[in-house]
Design a protein around this motif. Structure first.
Motif, PDB file in Angstrom:
ATOM      1  N   GLU A  76       1.228  -1.454  -0.362  1.00  0.00           N
ATOM      2  CA  GLU A  76       0.040  -0.268  -0.043  1.00  0.00           C
ATOM      3  C   GLU A  76       0.849   1.169   0.067  1.00  0.00           C
ATOM      4  O   GLU A  76       1.817   1.069   0.788  1.00  0.00           O
ATOM      5  CB  GLU A  76      -0.947   0.450   0.796  1.00  0.00           C
ATOM      6  N   ASP A  77       0.412   1.982  -0.743  1.00  0.00           N
ATOM      7  CA  ASP A  77       1.133   3.407  -0.917  1.00  0.00           C
ATOM      8  C   ASP A  77       0.551   4.368   0.145  1.00  0.00           C
ATOM      9  O   ASP A  77      -0.230   4.816   0.469  1.00  0.00           O
ATOM     10  CB  ASP A  77       1.022   4.354  -2.130  1.00  0.00           C
ATOM     11  N   LEU A  78       1.876   4.441   1.064  1.00  0.00           N
ATOM     12  CA  LEU A  78       1.553   5.803   2.562  1.00  0.00           C
ATOM     13  C   LEU A  78       1.815   6.836   2.144  1.00  0.00           C
ATOM     14  O   LEU A  78       2.115   7.665   2.934  1.00  0.00           O
ATOM     15  CB  LEU A  78       2.466   4.711   2.885  1.00  0.00           C
ATOM     16  N   THR A  79       2.243   7.495   1.033  1.00  0.00           N
ATOM     17  CA  THR A  79       3.231   8.725   1.088  1.00  0.00           C
ATOM     18  C   THR A  79       1.931   9.582   1.216  1.00  0.00           C
ATOM     19  O   THR A  79       0.825   9.823   0.652  1.00  0.00           O
ATOM     20  CB  THR A  79       3.419   8.912  -0.782  1.00  0.00           C
ATOM     21  N   GLY A  80       2.920  10.253   1.886  1.00  0.00           N
ATOM     22  CA  GLY A  80       2.038  11.673   2.365  1.00  0.00           C
ATOM     23  C   GLY A  80       0.720  11.511   3.589  1.00  0.00           C
ATOM     24  O   GLY A  80      -0.145  12.533   4.332  1.00  0.00           O
ATOM     25  N   GLN A  81       0.597  10.024   3.975  1.00  0.00           N
ATOM     26  CA  GLN A  81      -0.409  10.091   5.212  1.00  0.00           C
ATOM     27  C   GLN A  81       0.585  10.398   6.422  1.00  0.00           C
ATOM     28  O   GLN A  81       1.882  10.077   6.376  1.00  0.00           O
ATOM     29  CB  GLN A  81      -0.109   8.774   5.265  1.00  0.00           C
ATOM     30  N   VAL A  82       0.031  11.094   7.432  1.00  0.00           N
ATOM     31  CA  VAL A  82       0.340  11.302   8.793  1.00  0.00           C
ATOM     32  C   VAL A  82       0.597   9.800  10.063  1.00  0.00           C
ATOM     33  O   VAL A  82      -1.015   9.724   9.821  1.00  0.00           O
ATOM     34  CB  VAL A  82       0.231  12.444   8.838  1.00  0.00           C
ATOM     35  N   PHE A  83       1.498   9.645  10.293  1.00  0.00           N
ATOM     36  CA  PHE A  83       0.998   8.820  11.452  1.00  0.00           C
ATOM     37  C   PHE A  83       2.095   9.465  12.550  1.00  0.00           C
ATOM     38  O   PHE A  83       2.958   9.704  12.893  1.00  0.00           O
ATOM     39  CB  PHE A  83       1.976   7.625  11.359  1.00  0.00           C
ATOM     40  N   GLY A  84       0.914   9.963  13.821  1.00  0.00           N
ATOM     41  CA  GLY A  84       1.862  10.231  14.835  1.00  0.00           C
ATOM     42  C   GLY A  84       1.942  12.033  14.595  1.00  0.00           C
ATOM     43  O   GLY A  84       1.257  13.444  14.394  1.00  0.00           O
ATOM     44  N   TYR A  85       3.872  12.213  14.678  1.00  0.00           N
ATOM     45  CA  TYR A  85       4.358  13.346  14.602  1.00  0.00           C
ATOM     46  C   TYR A  85       4.898  13.402  13.785  1.00  0.00           C
ATOM     47  O   TYR A  85       5.788  14.436  12.654  1.00  0.00           O
ATOM     48  CB  TYR A  85       4.830  13.930  15.364  1.00  0.00           C
ATOM     49  N   LEU A  86       4.647  12.325  12.329  1.00  0.00           N
ATOM     50  CA  LEU A  86       5.149  12.245  11.451  1.00  0.00           C
ATOM     51  C   LEU A  86       4.908  11.296   9.622  1.00  0.00           C
ATOM     52  O   LEU A  86       3.222  10.989   9.544  1.00  0.00           O
ATOM     53  CB  LEU A  86       6.068  10.567  11.674  1.00  0.00           C
ATOM     54  N   ARG A  90       8.216   9.355   1.236  1.00  0.00           N
ATOM     55  CA  ARG A  90       9.009   8.375  -0.581  1.00  0.00           C
ATOM     56  C   ARG A  90       8.833   6.950   0.513  1.00  0.00           C
ATOM     57  O   ARG A  90       9.068   6.577   1.879  1.00  0.00           O
ATOM     58  CB  ARG A  90      10.077   8.705  -0.725  1.00  0.00           C
ATOM     59  N   ARG A  91       9.059   5.218  -0.111  1.00  0.00           N
ATOM     60  CA  ARG A  91       9.416   4.601  -0.108  1.00  0.00           C
ATOM     61  C   ARG A  91      10.776   4.185   0.016  1.00  0.00           C
ATOM     62  O   ARG A  91      12.252   5.190  -0.644  1.00  0.00           O
ATOM     63  CB  ARG A  91       9.099   3.469  -1.317  1.00  0.00           C
ATOM     64  N   GLY A  97      12.312  -8.451   4.974  1.00  0.00           N
ATOM     65  CA  GLY A  97      11.476  -8.651   4.145  1.00  0.00           C
ATOM     66  C   GLY A  97      10.132  -7.648   4.207  1.00  0.00           C
ATOM     67  O   GLY A  97       9.029  -7.928   4.458  1.00  0.00           O
ATOM     68  N   ARG A  98      10.026  -6.430   5.542  1.00  0.00           N
ATOM     69  CA  ARG A  98       9.103  -5.165   4.866  1.00  0.00           C
ATOM     70  C   ARG A  98       9.106  -4.618   4.522  1.00  0.00           C
ATOM     71  O   ARG A  98      10.331  -4.173   4.788  1.00  0.00           O
ATOM     72  CB  ARG A  98       8.994  -5.599   7.077  1.00  0.00           C
ATOM     73  N   THR A  99       8.142  -3.777   4.130  1.00  0.00           N
ATOM     74  CA  THR A  99       8.169  -2.265   3.839  1.00  0.00           C
ATOM     75  C   THR A  99       8.542  -1.548   4.529  1.00  0.00           C
ATOM     76  O   THR A  99       8.197  -1.466   5.479  1.00  0.00           O
ATOM     77  CB  THR A  99       6.754  -2.712   3.132  1.00  0.00           C
ATOM     78  N   CYS A 100       9.769  -0.415   3.970  1.00  0.00           N
ATOM     79  CA  CYS A 100       9.707   1.005   4.863  1.00  0.00           C
ATOM     80  C   CYS A 100       9.507   2.021   4.220  1.00  0.00           C
ATOM     81  O   CYS A 100       9.339   1.682   2.579  1.00  0.00           O
ATOM     82  CB  CYS A 100      11.413   0.778   5.449  1.00  0.00           C
ATOM     83  N   TRP A 101       9.368   2.950   5.207  1.00  0.00           N
ATOM     84  CA  TRP A 101       9.072   4.089   4.636  1.00  0.00           C
ATOM     85  C   TRP A 101       9.462   5.414   5.131  1.00  0.00           C
ATOM     86  O   TRP A 101      10.689   5.699   5.845  1.00  0.00           O
ATOM     87  CB  TRP A 101       7.647   4.611   4.621  1.00  0.00           C
ATOM     88  N   LEU A 102      10.512   6.206   4.779  1.00  0.00           N
ATOM     89  CA  LEU A 102      10.728   7.076   4.602  1.00  0.00           C
ATOM     90  C   LEU A 102      10.458   8.564   4.869  1.00  0.00           C
ATOM     91  O   LEU A 102       9.665   8.925   4.289  1.00  0.00           O
ATOM     92  CB  LEU A 102      12.100   7.648   3.876  1.00  0.00           C
TER      93      LEU A 102
END
Length: 318
Positions: A76-86, A90-91, A97-102
């Motif tokens: 799933e593309d999480l670009t632009g989504q906000v999680f707490g203070y983050l 980008r990807r 083996g897990r998807t990481c996001w910057l």
């Protein structure tokens, strides 16, 4: 010369393994297995060895999380989504083996986090918020902790995020102590309490000519243990060296073939030096208690010297 079967074998060119299509062999090996240049469905090319291709360990270039690769789902593309203070920027490269996001934190710092941790709320900042306890800080102003009175909180934090408090000690000195140190009782003064306790203990000990009588008496009762005997050291040659300490000096007793003989000599040296000193002290103390004036002009001086290869003591009453 026998051919290595791990680098030889069927040509895999053109075959598909998951999302990877083998283009050609590279002519190189990895852990003695042939490396193949493969193109992923996403267009990226990677080199994978024969074993990892055939066993299904690698089925894509890393663009698909391991847990979803078998089901063919794209992350799933999480670009632009906000999680707490983050905020997801980008990807990033997959890890384990897990998807990481910057992500970029509100403080301006960047941090990589897995999609799983972001969605579960395990990661909400770059770490700056974990050090900020201002929202749940306990007001300790005016409270007493041992000899310390908390005056005001400081901006400084320890590595765990605990707030430092400016404190006034009963002795008049000021110091800074963490909130944890105050509440948990691990710090109760500016350091004056420790100094007083050490002085009090020192007053109970009797030191004569730089040697503590109580320590020698305590060591006298020590016995052999699984790690060896005090003052007995095994040399590289397999022999046993013996020495004994007295008045901040080390006196060489000798080197012996057997451990039993070395222990025996060490115990004889203790009887001569340590026990001899303790006996001389109590003999001197008995007379000193009767005549303090005599004690002041006749301090006990106990000397150790070596005569004819053996330790000997010389009691000198000045």
């Amino acid at each position: 010369m026998r051919k290595d079967t791990r680098t030889a074998g069927k040509d895999l060119t053109g075959q598909r393994f998951g999302h990877l299509t083998v283009i050609e062999k590279t002519g190189q090996t990895e852990n003695k297995y042939r490396l193949w240049l493969c193109r992923c469905d996403c267009g990226k090319e990677i080199a994978v060895n024969t074993k990892r291709l055939k066993s299904g360990t690698v089925t894509n270039c890393g663009c698909i999380p391991r847990k979803d690769a078998r089901r063919g789902k794209i992350a799933e593309d999480l670009t632009g989504q906000v999680f707490g203070y983050l905020t997801v920027v980008r990807r990033a490269e997959n890890k384990y083996g897990r998807t990481c996001w910057l992500c970029r934190c509100e403080c301006g710092k960047e941090k990589e986090a897995t999609a799983r941790d972001l969605k579960a709320g395990k990661v909400k900042s770059c770490g700056c918020r974990s050090r900020d306890h201002s929202h749940n800080r306990v007001d300790l102003t005016g409270r007493k902790f041992g000899r310390l009175t908390a005056i005001q909180p400081l901006e400084e934090r320890d590595r765990k995020g605990s707030v430092y408090w400016k404190c006034l000690c009963d002795c008049g000195a000021e110091t800074s102590v963490t909130e944890d140190g105050l509440v948990q009782g691990s710090v109760r003064s500016c350091g004056c309490l420790k100094s007083e306790n050490q002085k009090r203990i020192g007053e109970k000990l009797h030191r004569i000519d730089g040697t503590c009588v109580e320590i020698l008496e305590k060591r006298k009762s020590r016995k052999d243990n699984t790690s060896g005997f005090r003052g007995v050291f095994k040399t590289k040659a397999g022999k046993y060296r013996v020495d004994i300490g007295f008045k901040r000096k080390r006196f060489y007793v000798g080197t012996f073939e057997s451990y039993e003989e070395a222990v025996k000599k060490r115990m004889e040296a203790e009887k001569t030096v340590h026990d001899g000193f303790v006996q001389a002290y109590y003999k001197w103390k008995e007379q000193a208690d009767r005549d303090p004036g005599w004690a002041a002009s006749h301090p006990l001086d106990f000397e150790v010297e070596k005569k004819d290869g053996s330790l000997a003591v010389r009691e000198v009453t000045k």
